[in-house]
Design a protein around this motif. Structure first.
Motif, short mmCIF file in Angstrom:
data_model
loop_
_atom_site.label_atom_id
_atom_site.label_comp_id
_atom_site.label_asym_id
_atom_site.label_seq_id
_atom_site.Cartn_x
_atom_site.Cartn_y
_atom_site.Cartn_z
N GLU A 163 83.67 27.78 33.33
CA GLU A 163 82.28 28.23 33.42
C GLU A 163 82.35 29.59 34.08
O GLU A 163 82.72 29.70 35.24
CB GLU A 163 81.44 27.27 34.27
CG GLU A 163 81.07 26.01 33.57
CD GLU A 163 80.16 25.12 34.42
OE1 GLU A 163 79.90 25.44 35.60
OE2 GLU A 163 79.73 24.10 33.89
N TYR A 176 88.91 32.42 40.30
CA TYR A 176 88.74 31.07 39.78
C TYR A 176 89.59 30.13 40.61
O TYR A 176 90.62 30.51 41.14
CB TYR A 176 89.10 30.97 38.29
CG TYR A 176 90.55 31.23 37.96
CD1 TYR A 176 91.48 30.20 37.94
CD2 TYR A 176 90.99 32.51 37.65
CE1 TYR A 176 92.81 30.44 37.64
CE2 TYR A 176 92.30 32.76 37.34
CZ TYR A 176 93.22 31.72 37.33
OH TYR A 176 94.53 31.97 37.04
N ARG A 205 85.25 26.78 37.69
CA ARG A 205 84.28 27.87 37.85
C ARG A 205 85.05 29.16 38.02
O ARG A 205 85.99 29.24 38.79
CB ARG A 205 83.41 27.64 39.09
CG ARG A 205 82.76 26.30 39.12
CD ARG A 205 81.29 26.21 38.91
NE ARG A 205 80.54 27.41 38.80
CZ ARG A 205 79.49 27.72 39.56
NH1 ARG A 205 79.10 26.92 40.51
NH2 ARG A 205 78.81 28.81 39.37
N GLU A 259 80.97 33.24 35.35
CA GLU A 259 79.84 34.00 35.88
C GLU A 259 80.30 35.45 35.96
O GLU A 259 81.40 35.72 36.43
CB GLU A 259 79.50 33.46 37.28
CG GLU A 259 78.41 34.19 38.00
CD GLU A 259 78.25 33.71 39.44
OE1 GLU A 259 77.79 34.51 40.26
OE2 GLU A 259 78.60 32.55 39.73
N ARG A 299 82.64 17.99 36.81
CA ARG A 299 83.61 19.08 36.63
C ARG A 299 85.03 18.56 36.78
O ARG A 299 85.93 18.98 36.05
CB ARG A 299 83.35 20.20 37.63
CG ARG A 299 82.13 21.03 37.28
CD ARG A 299 81.90 22.14 38.27
NE ARG A 299 80.75 22.92 37.90
CZ ARG A 299 79.97 23.55 38.75
NH1 ARG A 299 80.24 23.52 40.05
NH2 ARG A 299 78.93 24.24 38.33
#
Length: 178
Positions: free
Chosen positions: A139, A156, A109, A141, A102
């Motif tokens: 990414e 984030y 994220r 969610e 990452r």
């Protein structure tokens, strides 16, 4: 030697090898699946740590825990970890790989919490907003939590935007109390 140091060394070596072979994305998916398997199935770690279990059986278990289509590099990595008797650290290695990947690929994220399910277009707009602010890939969610009543909570990196109705009502309540 410290488990964290060893795990990061193995993860760095795996990332370098994966990058050289242009398999870093596939290995990333395998390592995320392996790390999740270790969390979701606690008996996996106990079984892998069992010194009486044959290495071949451990290899099969770890390959299965890495996903149905684990790439050859992931399988070779698991074989190396077992050969060096480091299977007790495999979960830490998988997590370290995910973190290093990452960082290298600038993957952030993000999490969007809403009171009701949002459309794919709305989710995509939120993702694009975060990507434009971070200059990275996000990414995302999504989570539905009716307790927030309405609005959304976007998180984030170290940023958190709470635009939920529940939070606004609590702020009004606190102002009235004060």
């Amino acid at each position: 030697m410290d488990i964290g140091v060893i795990s990061v060394r193995y993860a760095r070596a795996l990332l370098k090898s994966a990058t050289d072979q242009k398999l870093e994305e596939q290995v990333y998916q395998d390592m995320m699946t392996l790390a999740k398997s270790c969390v979701d199935v606690p008996q996996l770690r106990q079984t892998i740590d069992n010194p009486m279990l044959a290495k071949e059986t451990k290899q099969t278990l770890l390959e299965t825990a890495s996903g149905s289509q684990a790439c050859p590099l992931t399988k070779a990595f698991i074989a190396l970890v077992l050969k060096e008797d480091r299977e007790n650290m495999v979960q830490f290695m998988a997590n370290s790989y995910v973190t290093l990947y990452r960082k290298q690929k600038n993957v952030i994220r993000g999490k969007l919490t809403t009171a009701a399910r949002v459309s794919a277009a709305t989710e995509q707009k939120m993702r694009q907003m975060v990507e434009s602010k971070t200059n990275g890939t996000v990414e995302f969610e999504t989570e539905v939590n009716p307790d927030i009543i309405g609005g959304f909570i976007l998180e984030y990196d170290t940023y958190r935007m709470d635009a939920s109705v529940k939070s606004k009502l609590n702020n009004i309540l606190n102002t009235l109390k004060g």
